[in-house]
Design a protein around this motif. Structure first.
Motif, mmCIF file in Angstrom:
data_model
loop_
_atom_site.group_PDB
_atom_site.id
_atom_site.type_symbol
_atom_site.label_atom_id
_atom_site.label_comp_id
_atom_site.label_asym_id
_atom_site.label_seq_id
_atom_site.Cartn_x
_atom_site.Cartn_y
_atom_site.Cartn_z
ATOM 1 N N THR A 73 0.832 -1.205 0.000
ATOM 2 C CA THR A 73 0.000 0.000 0.000
ATOM 3 C C THR A 73 0.865 1.252 0.000
ATOM 4 O O THR A 73 0.515 2.271 -0.607
ATOM 5 C CB THR A 73 -0.939 0.007 1.215
ATOM 6 O OG1 THR A 73 -1.678 -1.212 1.245
ATOM 7 C CG2 THR A 73 -1.904 1.176 1.156
ATOM 8 N N ALA A 74 1.990 1.187 0.692
ATOM 9 C CA ALA A 74 2.912 2.333 0.700
ATOM 10 C C ALA A 74 3.406 2.635 -0.706
ATOM 11 O O ALA A 74 3.414 3.795 -1.143
ATOM 12 C CB ALA A 74 4.093 2.041 1.628
ATOM 13 N N VAL A 75 3.802 1.601 -1.434
ATOM 14 C CA VAL A 75 4.274 1.783 -2.814
ATOM 15 C C VAL A 75 3.143 2.326 -3.681
ATOM 16 O O VAL A 75 3.337 3.237 -4.498
ATOM 17 C CB VAL A 75 4.812 0.459 -3.384
ATOM 18 C CG1 VAL A 75 5.226 0.628 -4.847
ATOM 19 C CG2 VAL A 75 5.992 -0.035 -2.558
ATOM 20 N N SER A 76 1.945 1.772 -3.492
ATOM 21 C CA SER A 76 0.798 2.216 -4.273
ATOM 22 C C SER A 76 0.474 3.680 -4.004
ATOM 23 O O SER A 76 0.180 4.450 -4.933
ATOM 24 C CB SER A 76 -0.423 1.346 -3.946
ATOM 25 O OG SER A 76 -1.569 1.833 -4.587
ATOM 26 N N ASN A 77 0.515 4.092 -2.739
ATOM 27 C CA ASN A 77 0.162 5.469 -2.391
ATOM 28 C C ASN A 77 1.163 6.484 -2.928
ATOM 29 O O ASN A 77 0.801 7.639 -3.187
ATOM 30 C CB ASN A 77 0.065 5.616 -0.869
ATOM 31 C CG ASN A 77 -1.280 5.164 -0.349
ATOM 32 O OD1 ASN A 77 -2.091 4.624 -1.080
ATOM 33 N ND2 ASN A 77 -1.522 5.374 0.923
ATOM 34 N N GLY A 109 4.183 3.343 -10.857
ATOM 35 C CA GLY A 109 3.708 2.381 -9.868
ATOM 36 C C GLY A 109 4.034 0.955 -10.264
ATOM 37 O O GLY A 109 4.423 0.132 -9.419
ATOM 38 N N LEU A 110 3.878 0.621 -11.546
ATOM 39 C CA LEU A 110 4.175 -0.732 -12.013
ATOM 40 C C LEU A 110 5.654 -1.056 -11.855
ATOM 41 O O LEU A 110 6.023 -2.154 -11.398
ATOM 42 C CB LEU A 110 3.750 -0.887 -13.477
ATOM 43 C CG LEU A 110 4.033 -2.246 -14.117
ATOM 44 C CD1 LEU A 110 3.331 -3.366 -13.356
ATOM 45 C CD2 LEU A 110 3.606 -2.244 -15.585
ATOM 46 N N LEU A 111 6.516 -0.112 -12.218
ATOM 47 C CA LEU A 111 7.955 -0.334 -12.080
ATOM 48 C C LEU A 111 8.334 -0.534 -10.611
ATOM 49 O O LEU A 111 9.074 -1.464 -10.267
ATOM 50 C CB LEU A 111 8.719 0.854 -12.663
ATOM 51 C CG LEU A 111 10.251 0.815 -12.514
ATOM 52 C CD1 LEU A 111 10.834 -0.391 -13.240
ATOM 53 C CD2 LEU A 111 10.867 2.112 -13.035
ATOM 54 N N ALA A 112 7.816 0.331 -9.739
ATOM 55 C CA ALA A 112 8.111 0.205 -8.313
ATOM 56 C C ALA A 112 7.592 -1.107 -7.749
ATOM 57 O O ALA A 112 8.239 -1.734 -6.898
ATOM 58 C CB ALA A 112 7.498 1.385 -7.557
ATOM 59 N N ALA A 113 6.424 -1.561 -8.234
ATOM 60 C CA ALA A 113 5.843 -2.816 -7.764
ATOM 61 C C ALA A 113 6.732 -4.004 -8.114
ATOM 62 O O ALA A 113 6.958 -4.902 -7.282
ATOM 63 C CB ALA A 113 4.454 -3.001 -8.363
ATOM 64 N N CYS A 114 7.220 -4.025 -9.332
ATOM 65 C CA CYS A 114 8.083 -5.139 -9.767
ATOM 66 C C CYS A 114 9.399 -5.161 -8.985
ATOM 67 O O CYS A 114 9.872 -6.227 -8.582
ATOM 68 C CB CYS A 114 8.352 -5.036 -11.264
ATOM 69 S SG CYS A 114 6.879 -5.287 -12.294
ATOM 70 N N ILE A 115 9.962 -3.995 -8.764
ATOM 71 C CA ILE A 115 11.205 -3.917 -7.990
ATOM 72 C C ILE A 115 10.979 -4.414 -6.572
ATOM 73 O O ILE A 115 11.785 -5.182 -6.024
ATOM 74 C CB ILE A 115 11.735 -2.471 -7.983
ATOM 75 C CG1 ILE A 115 12.204 -2.072 -9.380
ATOM 76 C CG2 ILE A 115 12.888 -2.324 -6.976
ATOM 77 C CD1 ILE A 115 12.579 -0.601 -9.504
ATOM 78 N N PHE A 116 9.860 -4.013 -5.967
ATOM 79 C CA PHE A 116 9.563 -4.433 -4.599
ATOM 80 C C PHE A 116 9.417 -5.946 -4.505
ATOM 81 O O PHE A 116 9.951 -6.586 -3.584
ATOM 82 C CB PHE A 116 8.285 -3.756 -4.110
ATOM 83 C CG PHE A 116 7.909 -4.117 -2.698
ATOM 84 C CD1 PHE A 116 8.487 -3.463 -1.625
ATOM 85 C CD2 PHE A 116 6.998 -5.126 -2.444
ATOM 86 C CE1 PHE A 116 8.170 -3.808 -0.324
ATOM 87 C CE2 PHE A 116 6.657 -5.481 -1.151
ATOM 88 C CZ PHE A 116 7.250 -4.817 -0.087
ATOM 89 N N SER A 117 8.691 -6.550 -5.442
ATOM 90 C CA SER A 117 8.476 -7.995 -5.410
ATOM 91 C C SER A 117 9.794 -8.761 -5.554
ATOM 92 O O SER A 117 10.024 -9.759 -4.862
ATOM 93 C CB SER A 117 7.501 -8.409 -6.518
ATOM 94 O OG SER A 117 6.216 -7.897 -6.265
ATOM 95 N N ILE A 118 10.649 -8.289 -6.441
ATOM 96 C CA ILE A 118 11.942 -8.962 -6.653
ATOM 97 C C ILE A 118 12.811 -8.857 -5.407
ATOM 98 O O ILE A 118 13.430 -9.842 -4.971
ATOM 99 C CB ILE A 118 12.659 -8.360 -7.881
ATOM 100 C CG1 ILE A 118 11.888 -8.698 -9.159
ATOM 101 C CG2 ILE A 118 14.103 -8.868 -7.968
ATOM 102 C CD1 ILE A 118 12.372 -7.956 -10.382
#
Length: 451
Positions: free
Chosen positions: A67-71, A104-113
């Motif tokens: 949620t932090a990344v999304s916000n 947001g998509l780029l940050a999401a992928c980085i976070f998951s990895i």
């Protein structure tokens, strides 16, 4: 036309009606999100296995980080879009939408990895022990690694859609994913079906968020006259808008990120006690989310309305909307406080039948609910600071609520009152944050009155 309807709601509709039209779908979206979040704990709790319930608790802090990344991009992008619409700059709104989505998509992928690479130290830091780590990792693999990007995009796209006044569509997308999660949870979790336990709950969450993202992408593709556009060609103007998006979204993102740290630290302290205490903390965190999600729903619904009117120079309308939103949020929090205090054991027993876990959970809940009214004012207050461009005030208030005081107070309170003192930290920090935010608000109001 769509733009005329949007302007009517934001500019002309009576304040009470405009506020309810914006916040009702946003609150409903948050309630659905809460229900499917509770569904994981509820159906895993039906296994009556404290280890499975504790594993879900351990992963919760990493889930909040999504949620932090999304916000960072969702709240920032939504505010900037509403600001552009208030200035009648639809071209800028389209560019902001595209930058927010791809960022947001780029940050999401980085976070998951990164989570996948450092899963063991992260989960251990969050309170996982040898008996809970393997279950926690299987749950996190689906919720954070595979489903994480979809969870982020679901929340982000809902914020952007709400920013252009389409609160009902934002509600429908989030709700559809939530209902699907509730339907899938028992199928994947319970032994009479697939019997996958906590891992099955994570799988259900991942699939439901994928479905919600698919709905929002269809909305963007088929909706006529929408100002939202995710064409990569708009990324050419990233340099013009990215700083504004990040500066507005950063306080919200930081607050959630520091919430992760606070939750992880609290779980870590509690993990030194019984496994049942860890499971109880997880149950309380779920119950505590009802007034929290309600306040977030109010804040999410208010954000476009406040930002639009501030950009348009209609400060009186903005203040009226803000005060009404605060009263609604506070009233619901007070209701929850009374109900939770009186029915703590019964509410805890909805999630698990283990007597010791219920005893811990009821005691924790009765302490932590004291924070609810202060939190109910704090979230709309931070949203108002973001909407009006007072980033410093939003940042300070966020840091006071989560970040600066939590961990020192955990050491102090756990020493003064072992285990139960940890639960008193949240009411203390929410009280301090609320006092600071009220002082900021009064100062800003006096400045505006002189204009």
């Amino acid at each position: 036309m769509e733009s005329d309807s949007r302007a009517f709601v934001f500019e002309k509709l009576p304040v009470r009606q405009a506020v309810f039209r914006q916040i009702a779908p946003a609150i409903a979206s948050q309630m659905i999100a809460l229900i499917y979040n509770l569904a994981d704990t509820y159906f895993v709790g039906m296994l009556n296995d404290p280890i499975q319930t504790a594993a879900v608790t351990v992963v919760y802090s990493s889930f909040v980080m999504l949620t932090a990344v999304s916000n960072l991009f969702g709240v920032g992008g939504a505010s900037m879009i509403a600001r552009s619409l208030g200035r009648k700059d639809t071209g800028g709104a389209k560019k902001i939408a595209s930058i927010s989505f791809w960022g947001g998509l780029l940050a999401a992928c980085i976070f998951s990895i990164l989570f996948l690479l450092f899963a063991r130290p992260i989960l251990t830091l969050c309170g996982a022990r040898e008996d809970t780590y393997s279950v926690a990792f299987q749950y996190a693999k689906w919720v954070v690694v595979i489903g994480g990007p979809f969870t982020i995009l679901n929340t982000l796209l809902a914020s952007l859609v709400r920013a252009e006044g389409a609160a009902v569509h934002a509600f429908f997308g989030v709700s559809m994913g939530g209902v699907l999660n509730i339907l899938l949870d028992p199928v994947f979790v319970l032994p009479q079906f697939l019997g996958m336990g906590a891992a099955g709950a994570g799988m259900a969450t991942a699939f439901s968020n994928m479905a919600a993202v698919a709905y929002f992408l269809l909305y963007l593709a088929l909706r006529k006259n929408t100002v939202l556009n995710i064409r990569p060609s708009y990324l050419r103007d990233t340099g013009c808008y990215l700083k504004g998006i990040l500066s507005v979204g950063f306080p919200s993102a930081l607050q959630y990120a520091l919430t992760v740290v606070a939750i992880a630290a609290q779980s870590r302290f509690v993990s030194h006690y019984a496994t049942e205490a860890v499971a109880a903390l997880g149950i309380v965190k779920k119950l505590d989310q009802l007034p929290l999600y309600f306040s977030i729903g109010v804040s999410n619904g208010l954000l476009p309305l406040l930002t639009y009117n501030h950009a348009a120079g209609n400060y009186a309308r903005r203040r009226q909307a803000f005060r009404l939103g605060c009263l609604i949020s506070l009233g619901f929090a007070l209701l929850c406080l009374v109900v939770y205090e009186f029915f703590a054991p019964a509410l805890s027993s909805l999630f698990i039948r283990d007597a010791l876990t219920i005893r811990y959970s009821a005691a924790f809940l009765r302490i932590m609910v004291v924070a609810m009214p202060m939190m109910a004012v704090g979230y709309p207050m931070i949203t108002q600071f973001q909407a009006t461009g007072h980033i410093r005030e939003a940042l300070i208030t966020s840091l006071l609520r989560k970040g600066i005081l939590d961990i020192p107070l955990l050491f102090l309170m756990d020493t003064l009152l072992p285990l139960y003192g940890c639960m008193m930290v949240q009411p203390i920090v929410d009280g301090i944050s609320m006092i600071a935010s009220l002082c900021f608000y009064r100062r800003i109001q006096k400045q505006e009155e002189r204009i």
